[in-house]
Design a protein around this motif. Structure first.
Motif, PDB file in Angstrom:
ATOM      1  N   GLY A  71      24.982  14.522 -21.335  1.00 40.92           N
ATOM      2  CA  GLY A  71      24.324  13.818 -22.436  1.00 40.92           C
ATOM      3  C   GLY A  71      23.523  14.784 -23.294  1.00 40.92           C
ATOM      4  O   GLY A  71      23.387  14.595 -24.505  1.00 40.92           O
ATOM      5  N   THR A  72      23.015  15.822 -22.670  1.00 40.20           N
ATOM      6  CA  THR A  72      22.249  16.844 -23.400  1.00 40.20           C
ATOM      7  C   THR A  72      23.173  17.599 -24.362  1.00 40.20           C
ATOM      8  O   THR A  72      22.821  17.823 -25.526  1.00 40.20           O
ATOM      9  CB  THR A  72      21.599  17.821 -22.388  1.00 40.20           C
ATOM     10  OG1 THR A  72      20.837  17.044 -21.462  1.00 40.20           O
ATOM     11  CG2 THR A  72      20.716  18.833 -23.074  1.00 40.20           C
ATOM     12  N   ASP A 170      19.925   8.095 -29.424  1.00 41.95           N
ATOM     13  CA  ASP A 170      20.080   8.585 -28.062  1.00 41.95           C
ATOM     14  C   ASP A 170      20.301   7.315 -27.242  1.00 41.95           C
ATOM     15  O   ASP A 170      19.350   6.604 -26.889  1.00 41.95           O
ATOM     16  CB  ASP A 170      18.836   9.347 -27.605  1.00 41.95           C
ATOM     17  CG  ASP A 170      18.988   9.865 -26.175  1.00 41.95           C
ATOM     18  OD1 ASP A 170      19.843   9.326 -25.446  1.00 41.95           O
ATOM     19  OD2 ASP A 170      18.249  10.791 -25.792  1.00 41.95           O
ATOM     20  N   ALA A 172      21.644   7.041 -24.284  1.00 40.49           N
ATOM     21  CA  ALA A 172      21.898   7.370 -22.875  1.00 40.49           C
ATOM     22  C   ALA A 172      21.651   6.172 -21.954  1.00 40.49           C
ATOM     23  O   ALA A 172      22.284   6.044 -20.917  1.00 40.49           O
ATOM     24  CB  ALA A 172      21.010   8.545 -22.449  1.00 40.49           C
ATOM     25  N   HIS A 173      20.724   5.277 -22.345  1.00 37.98           N
ATOM     26  CA  HIS A 173      20.368   4.150 -21.470  1.00 37.98           C
ATOM     27  C   HIS A 173      21.143   2.878 -21.787  1.00 37.98           C
ATOM     28  O   HIS A 173      21.019   1.902 -21.059  1.00 37.98           O
ATOM     29  CB  HIS A 173      18.881   3.804 -21.641  1.00 37.98           C
ATOM     30  CG  HIS A 173      17.952   4.857 -21.141  1.00 37.98           C
ATOM     31  ND1 HIS A 173      16.594   4.657 -21.042  1.00 37.98           N
ATOM     32  CD2 HIS A 173      18.161   6.121 -20.715  1.00 37.98           C
ATOM     33  CE1 HIS A 173      16.014   5.751 -20.589  1.00 37.98           C
ATOM     34  NE2 HIS A 173      16.947   6.656 -20.386  1.00 37.98           N
ATOM     35  N   SER A 194      24.993   9.486 -22.022  1.00 37.65           N
ATOM     36  CA  SER A 194      24.992  10.316 -20.817  1.00 37.65           C
ATOM     37  C   SER A 194      25.729   9.542 -19.731  1.00 37.65           C
ATOM     38  O   SER A 194      25.572   8.325 -19.627  1.00 37.65           O
ATOM     39  CB  SER A 194      23.556  10.569 -20.360  1.00 37.65           C
ATOM     40  OG  SER A 194      23.533  10.960 -18.992  1.00 37.65           O
ATOM     41  N   LYS A 199      23.369   6.145 -14.752  1.00 39.25           N
ATOM     42  CA  LYS A 199      23.620   5.469 -16.018  1.00 39.25           C
ATOM     43  C   LYS A 199      24.666   4.334 -15.876  1.00 39.25           C
ATOM     44  O   LYS A 199      25.240   4.165 -14.807  1.00 39.25           O
ATOM     45  CB  LYS A 199      24.111   6.485 -17.063  1.00 39.25           C
ATOM     46  CG  LYS A 199      23.106   7.621 -17.328  1.00 39.25           C
ATOM     47  CD  LYS A 199      21.814   7.106 -17.914  1.00 39.25           C
ATOM     48  CE  LYS A 199      20.923   8.168 -18.522  1.00 39.25           C
ATOM     49  NZ  LYS A 199      20.363   9.142 -17.596  1.00 39.25           N
ATOM     50  N   TYR A 340       8.827   7.776 -19.013  1.00 39.84           N
ATOM     51  CA  TYR A 340       8.852   9.178 -18.656  1.00 39.84           C
ATOM     52  C   TYR A 340       7.458   9.740 -18.891  1.00 39.84           C
ATOM     53  O   TYR A 340       6.686   9.132 -19.631  1.00 39.84           O
ATOM     54  CB  TYR A 340       9.797   9.971 -19.583  1.00 39.84           C
ATOM     55  CG  TYR A 340      11.244   9.558 -19.479  1.00 39.84           C
ATOM     56  CD1 TYR A 340      12.075  10.110 -18.506  1.00 39.84           C
ATOM     57  CD2 TYR A 340      11.767   8.623 -20.344  1.00 39.84           C
ATOM     58  CE1 TYR A 340      13.416   9.736 -18.426  1.00 39.84           C
ATOM     59  CE2 TYR A 340      13.101   8.240 -20.251  1.00 39.84           C
ATOM     60  CZ  TYR A 340      13.918   8.798 -19.286  1.00 39.84           C
ATOM     61  OH  TYR A 340      15.225   8.425 -19.186  1.00 39.84           O
TER      62      TYR A 340
END
Ligand SMILES: Cc1ncc(COP(=O)(O)O)c(C=O)c1O
Length: 399
Positions: A71-72, A170, A172-173, A194, A199, A340
């Motif tokens: 994902g990065t 983004d 990713a989630h 990601s 995930k 986070y």
């Protein structure tokens, strides 16, 4: 009574074995499809990558999908595709996984943090507006926990200031989430995913960008493969070895082994997300009966994919802070987490001059959140043990 004494104080824990906060869900079909690749002619740059990309664009309802090996890397490719470089700025939420900002730094650009809405933990559009400068090249929303950020609102704001700014997701989630009947991955100008094990779908490690923009798609295809202008299969078909490197690139290719797992995972993702939603519904119901604990708000236009389930602790109602709450739940063998640490808290990001006081909502909510375990193969016992532990700890620490 011993059963009610907190495990952290020497009582019996709610469960004997530790329950992790997230975990992959692998079917026999997943295993078979990976085995088939191992027996095939291509382990990388082969047909399984093409197939996974077709599956992704179909699932996300976009014209294009391009896979990368994390994902990065997907964020790095997405940012680079619009020529992000030194002197540019990328606005990201103050609370996100570091990669959202790091990918901007890889390009030589500067991350700029926007505060978040403490009710949803999505980026605060009003704060984005105050952070836009002549250097802003990209605004990246983060689909925190599995609900899609308000890209319509972000686009409205940027259009009123500078139409050329790119609005990226983004995501990713949020694989499998919806907003106003649109799929995650199809709303922003481009979206990165990601496929890390916790995930919505996993390839072990892996990522992708979905978009309707052909230029972005083509740029990322080259970027993930050293900047080379053609793909290996294409050269094979055309009986040529020649290629041209037109821009700096990386080896960010996803292998066919990973891609086959991804295609297989997509076949069961809808049912797995429904299981996630059902677990979340059970948490919602249970939490209504626990004074001082609430869940985050979901925008009415969103259908959540529940990558994670985050609760908010009302510190006025308890004798202890979030950290003690967290440790008490861990002692009960509940693998809670916190998503986070705000970016401005990290030593590295302090180099950019970020100061906690500039992000009051992020500071407020960060001191109060805990992520509860949630993954598709969790048993009913697992779910009930989390609820029981939450009730036990809340009761013991009630003011
Ligand atoms: C919001 C967010 N962005 C980006 C990433 C980076 O993805 P990966 O770990 O696949 O590189 C993650 C992964 O944890 C994430 O949660």
């Amino acid at each position: 009574m011993k059963i009610n004494k907190l495990a952290i104080d020497g009582g019996l824990p709610v469960r004997k074995n530790f329950l992790q906060y997230g975990k992959q869900s692998i079917t026999e079909n997943d295993i078979k499809r990976v085995q088939n690749v191992l027996r095939s002619d291509f382990l990388t740059s082969g047909p399984k990558v093409t197939k996974f990309e077709q599956d992704l664009s179909e699932f996300c309802e976009t014209k294009y999908a391009v896979t990368l090996n994390s994902g990065t890397a997907a964020l790095h490719g997405m940012y680079s595709s619009v020529g992000l470089s030194v002197d540019d700025e990328v606005i990201v939420p103050a609370i996100t996984f570091a990669a959202t900002a790091n990918a901007a730094i890889y390009c030589g650009a500067k991350p700029v943090l926007a505060d978040i809405d403490p009710e949803t933990m999505l980026v605060d559009s009003g704060d984005i507006e105050s952070k836009i400068t002549s250097k802003t090249k990209i605004i990246t929303g983060v689909d925190y926990a599995g609900q899609i950020a308000d890209y319509d609102e972000i686009k409205k704001i940027k259009n009123s200031i500078d139409k050329n700014i790119n609005v990226f997701a983004d995501a990713a989630h949020s694989f499998g989430a919806f907003q106003s009947n649109r799929k995650s991955g199809s709303i922003a100008d481009a979206s990165s995913f990601s496929f890390h094990p916790v995930k919505g779908i996993t390839t072990g490690e892996g990522g992708a960008v979905t978009t309707d923009n052909q230029m972005i798609y083509k740029k990322i295809k080259q970027f993930r493969n050293h900047g080379i202008n053609t793909e290996f299969q294409e050269r094979n078909r055309n009986n040529t070895w020649e290629y041209d490197i037109q821009e700096i690139g990386y080896n960010y290719r996803l292998s066919d082994i990973h891609a086959a797992l991804g295609s297989s995972q997509i076949t069961s993702v809808d049912s797995k997300i429904n299981i996630r939603r059902n677990i979340a519904k059970n948490y919602d119901i249970a939490i209504r009966d626990i004074n001082g604990i609430t869940s985050l708000k979901t925008l009415t236009k969103n259908i959540h994919s529940y990558h994670i389930y985050v609760v908010k602790i009302d510190l006025n109602q308890f004798k202890v802070d979030r950290n003690q709450f967290f440790l008490a739940l861990r002692s009960e063998n509940i693998g809670v987490n916190v998503h986070y640490v705000p970016l401005y808290e990290h030593t590295f990001f302090k180099n950019f001059g970020f100061i906690q006081g500039d992000y009051p909502n992020s500071k407020y909510i960060y001191d109060r959140i805990i992520t509860l375990p949630l993954w598709p193969d969790m048993s009913e016992y697992d779910l009930n043990s989390v609820i029981e532990a939450l009730k036990k700890v809340a009761k013991a620490y009630k003011r």
